[in-house]
Design an enzyme around this catalytic site. Structure first.
Site, PDB file in Angstrom:
ATOM      1  N   GLY A   1      49.896  42.263  30.880  1.00 32.93           N
ATOM      2  CA  GLY A   1      50.980  43.234  30.942  1.00 32.93           C
ATOM      3  C   GLY A   1      50.852  44.349  29.928  1.00 32.93           C
TER       4      GLY A   1
ATOM      5  N   LEU B   1      48.708  40.163  41.327  1.00 33.10           N
ATOM      6  CA  LEU B   1      47.627  39.556  42.122  1.00 33.10           C
ATOM      7  C   LEU B   1      48.124  39.011  43.458  1.00 33.10           C
ATOM      8  CD1 LEU B   1      45.568  37.839  39.295  1.00 33.10           C
ATOM      9  CD2 LEU B   1      45.120  40.008  40.461  1.00 33.10           C
TER      10      LEU B   1
ATOM     11  N   HIS C   1      44.237  51.303  39.117  1.00 32.89           N
ATOM     12  CA  HIS C   1      42.986  50.587  39.397  1.00 32.89           C
ATOM     13  C   HIS C   1      41.964  50.962  38.316  1.00 32.89           C
ATOM     14  CE1 HIS C   1      39.992  48.488  41.735  1.00 32.89           C
ATOM     15  NE2 HIS C   1      39.166  49.480  41.468  1.00 32.89           N
TER      16      HIS C   1
HETATM   17  C1  GRF Z   1      44.437  46.602  34.568  1.00 32.05           C
HETATM   18  O1  GRF Z   1      43.070  46.730  34.317  1.00 32.05           O
HETATM   19  C2  GRF Z   1      44.802  47.348  35.819  1.00 32.05           C
HETATM   20  O2  GRF Z   1      44.003  48.458  36.051  1.00 32.05           O
HETATM   21  C3  GRF Z   1      44.548  46.318  36.894  1.00 32.05           C
HETATM   22  O3  GRF Z   1      44.956  45.109  36.332  1.00 32.05           O
HETATM   23  C4  GRF Z   1      44.818  45.166  34.912  1.00 32.05           C
HETATM   24  C5  GRF Z   1      46.123  44.760  34.305  1.00 32.05           C
HETATM   25  O4  GRF Z   1      46.019  44.653  32.907  1.00 32.05           O
HETATM   26  N1  GRF Z   1      45.209  46.677  38.120  1.00 32.05           N
HETATM   27  P1  GRF Z   1      47.333  44.462  32.034  1.00 32.05           P
HETATM   28  O5  GRF Z   1      48.013  43.192  32.522  1.00 32.05           O
HETATM   29  O6  GRF Z   1      48.189  45.664  32.229  1.00 32.05           O
HETATM   30  O7  GRF Z   1      46.872  44.334  30.621  1.00 32.05           O
END
Ligand code: GRF
Length: 209
Positions: A13, A92, A111
């Protein structure tokens, strides 16, 4: 009217935190983060929600009888919190098409590559950076795009690049990209909630950038 945001995340997050900080610092104006939706019961993003007094909800596709039930649940949840915009930051689960259509041009995703490279089915998390490393490309980066019915196929709104050098490993590429994700996502969300995204033909841009 202050726009109400739901963030969907399943991991650490750090992007969710970046948005919280963006609202606090004034990088994002006219918006409040109302809800975190997560598919994980244990992810650190839940702790971040708790620390910041933001409501959170675990929502997993496998807990529903079918996609329609999953979709209906999400729609009701968004209505309950009067959500205007949704940010996907590492959630996810694939969102049901019906639900996505109810939020047309009101869902964005971050992404961790320069779309259309290294995206689509199977390209998530470390898989992305691993593929980037193996390909030997010299630039990678992050993309924020609108979400449509496909995987990573909606209109690209903004991108930011990082250089890859001989010293880089999969881990350092992942770290470099995450740093720019934390800059890019708040900037795009601010543009979205303040009606600063324009369309030229079928392509989206942040106005005056
Ligand atoms: C990030 O790399 C984002 O681009 C991808 O998932 C990851 C999430 O990371 N969709 P976080 O939980 O925000 O640290």
């Amino acid at each position: 009217m202050i726009k109400k945001i739901a963030v969907f995340a399943s991991g650490s997050g750090s992007n969710f935190q970046g948005l919280i900080d963006g609202v606090t610092s004034g990088v994002i104006t006219g918006a409040t983060i109302k809800l975190l939706v997560s598919s994980s019961r244990t992810a650190y993003c839940l702790k971040r929600a708790q620390n910041n007094d933001i409501a959170s909800q675990i929502v997993r596709a496998k807990d529903f009888a079918d996609t329609d039930a999953f979709s209906d649940y999400l729609s009701a949840l968004m209505a309950r919190y009067q959500i205007d915009y949704i940010v996907l930051a590492g959630y996810l689960e694939i969102l049901p098409a019906v639900f996505v259509s109810q939020f047309d041009k009101r869902i964005i995703n971050i992404h961790p590559s320069l779309i259309p490279a290294f995206c689509g089915s199977g390209f998530y998390g470390r898989h992305v950076h691993d593929a980037v490393y193996r390909a030997g490309v010299k630039l990678s980066g992050a993309t924020v795009h609108f979400v449509d019915g496909g995987v990573d196929t909606g209109e690209i709104i903004a991108q930011q690049a990082v250089r890859i050098t001989a010293e880089d490993t999969v881990d350092t590429i992942a770290k470099k990209v995450l740093v720019i994700e934390h800059q890019l996502l708040p900037r795009v969300l601010n543009a979205l909630v303040n009606d600063q995204i324009i369309f030229k033909g079928e392509h989206a841009f942040i106005n005056h950038e």
